[in-house]
Enzyme design. Structure first.
Site, mmCIF file in Angstrom:
data_model
loop_
_atom_site.group_PDB
_atom_site.id
_atom_site.type_symbol
_atom_site.label_atom_id
_atom_site.label_comp_id
_atom_site.label_asym_id
_atom_site.label_seq_id
_atom_site.Cartn_x
_atom_site.Cartn_y
_atom_site.Cartn_z
ATOM 1 N N GLY A 1 32.467 55.361 56.903
ATOM 2 C CA GLY A 1 32.605 54.204 57.767
ATOM 3 C C GLY A 1 34.080 53.980 58.057
ATOM 4 O O GLY A 1 34.839 53.594 57.176
ATOM 5 N N GLY B 1 41.640 51.508 60.020
ATOM 6 C CA GLY B 1 42.658 51.120 59.055
ATOM 7 C C GLY B 1 43.038 52.272 58.147
ATOM 8 O O GLY B 1 42.404 53.332 58.152
ATOM 9 N N SER C 1 40.164 53.423 55.182
ATOM 10 C CA SER C 1 39.066 54.306 55.589
ATOM 11 C C SER C 1 39.594 55.652 56.056
ATOM 12 O O SER C 1 38.936 56.687 55.894
ATOM 13 C CB SER C 1 38.212 53.644 56.677
ATOM 14 N N CYS D 1 28.607 39.966 55.796
ATOM 15 C CA CYS D 1 28.815 41.169 56.604
ATOM 16 C C CYS D 1 28.521 42.433 55.801
ATOM 17 O O CYS D 1 27.885 43.365 56.300
ATOM 18 C CB CYS D 1 30.248 41.186 57.128
ATOM 19 N N CYS E 1 35.997 38.699 58.948
ATOM 20 C CA CYS E 1 35.392 40.024 58.989
ATOM 21 C C CYS E 1 35.084 40.446 60.423
ATOM 22 O O CYS E 1 34.333 39.786 61.126
ATOM 23 C CB CYS E 1 34.102 39.986 58.150
#
Length: 376
Positions: free
Chosen positions: A13, A17, A20, A104, A200
């Protein structure tokens, strides 16, 4: 028989950023078959006609091309709006201060996004969260990240062991400084990118202005607990327990802090002093229980640690009883600003047991007419 890494498909995923990005790099280096998957959950254009999610996806593309891995994008705007953002706004209208990151993760990242990854044939979903999924006594457990300043297990307490069996957190065992170093080593486009903050998937912005697009507010009074009016506010919903900044109240003496709200009267209660006894309580009741193992499997009463907010140090407490979907907790030390609709999350050492949504605290030390004990 376990597949060799070269045949094990891990869908990462990717948010655009550094965390990840490094997650994908680490897995590629370890020999896994890696695919980057960008999740679009919010679409809004700024005054220049630029969509932030498009900018994030552009960084995902740069990183994936640098690592020579495939990449795709999936759209969960409708799911995010219906399952996360709508509840977020509804709770603000009621005067609560919700935590959308927990919702989330539960409803989007580790539900519809996880399901999409499995549907695409993934053996594992990997994310850049600072936590760990470890096999302990034959069962997968959610374990704190090794970097205490970045640990994100607080937000992931709703994940069940069955999900954790299929999830990887490749950077959960290393500090943030090392993550930055790995990004530099691979010369990733995100190597110097600032960490994202704010709501989020909505990001960093003027929150008051943003929320006013969805919630109508009216000016009202700041009052002390004895009913003395000490100023005017711009809408009770904007304020949260323990808040100091942005009140606009001055005068001689200690700073003012929010100690409560009466939404029916649109009143925000304030008192002077960070250690005002109305801000402290040593008990709470929480609901919407969620345990990693699926059930609470400890004999009650059970002593453990807990947090009532992210980045708080672990607090000694006792889970006194569980009745249906409610859990009753007593803390060894009084806790400041226990806030309804925030999460209380329980730990046994570094293992996250699960958590619940705070329903109420107290009574406070003010209500009990006690002298506030020394706060440690």
């Amino acid at each position: 028989m376990q597949k060799p890494k070269s045949e094990t498909l891990v869908i990462v995923g990717m948010s655009g950023g550094v965390d990840s990005s490094v997650t994908a790099a680490v897995l590629k280096e370890e020999g896994y078959k890696v695919v980057g998957l960008f999740m679009k959950n919010w679409e809004e254009f700024d005054e220049h006609g630029v969509c932030q999610s498009s900018l994030e996806y552009a960084d995902v593309i740069k990183v994936c091309e640098k690592l020579d891995i495939p990449y795709y994008s999936v759209d969960f705007i409708e799911e995010y709006r219906d399952q996360v953002f709508k509840q977020f706004v509804d709770e603000y209208k009621l005067g609560f201060t919700p935590n959308p990151d927990v919702l989330c993760n539960r409803e989007i990242k580790f539900k519809v996004f996880f399901e999409k990854a499995m549907e695409l044939g993934a053996d594992y979903l990997a994310t850049g969260h600072y936590c760990q999924s470890l096999l302990v006594d034959g069962e997968y457990r959610l374990v704190k990240g090794a970097d205490p300043l970045k640990d994100q297990s607080y937000f992931l307490y709703t994940n069940k062991k069955e999900i954790l069996e299929k999830v990887m957190f490749p950077i959960g065992h290393i500090p943030k400084t090392e993550v930055r170093a790995i990004a530099a080593k691979y010369d990733l486009a995100t190597k110097e990118k600032k960490d994202s903050t704010g709501i989020c998937f909505i990001g960093e912005r003027n929150f008051k202005k943003f929320l006013s697009n969805y919630v109508t507010f009216e000016d009202g009074d700041f009052e002390t607990l004895d009913g003395t009016k000490v100023g005017r506010h711009t809408g009770a919903t904007y304020y949260t327990l323990g808040q100091r900044k942005g009140l606009g109240l001055g005068g001689q003496g200690e700073p003012w802090f929010v100690v409560g709200k009466d939404m029916s009267r649109n009143v925000v209660f304030v008192e002077r002093g960070e250690f005002h006894p109305h801000l402290y309580a040593d008990t709470l009741t929480a609901t919407d229980l969620s345990f990693v193992s699926g059930v609470w499997n400890k004999e009650l009463p059970f002593k453990c640690k807990a947090k009532v907010r992210y980045r708080q140090k672990d607090q000694d407490c006792t889970v006194v009883k569980i009745e249906g979907d409610k859990i009753f907790v007593e803390f060894d030390q009084p806790q400041r600003a226990i806030t309804p609709r925030q999460s209380v999350v329980f730990y046994d050492g570094d293992i996250c047991l699960g958590g619940a949504m705070i329903e109420k605290s107290g009574p406070s030390y003010f209500e009990m007419n006690k002298t506030l004990p020394e706060i440690q």
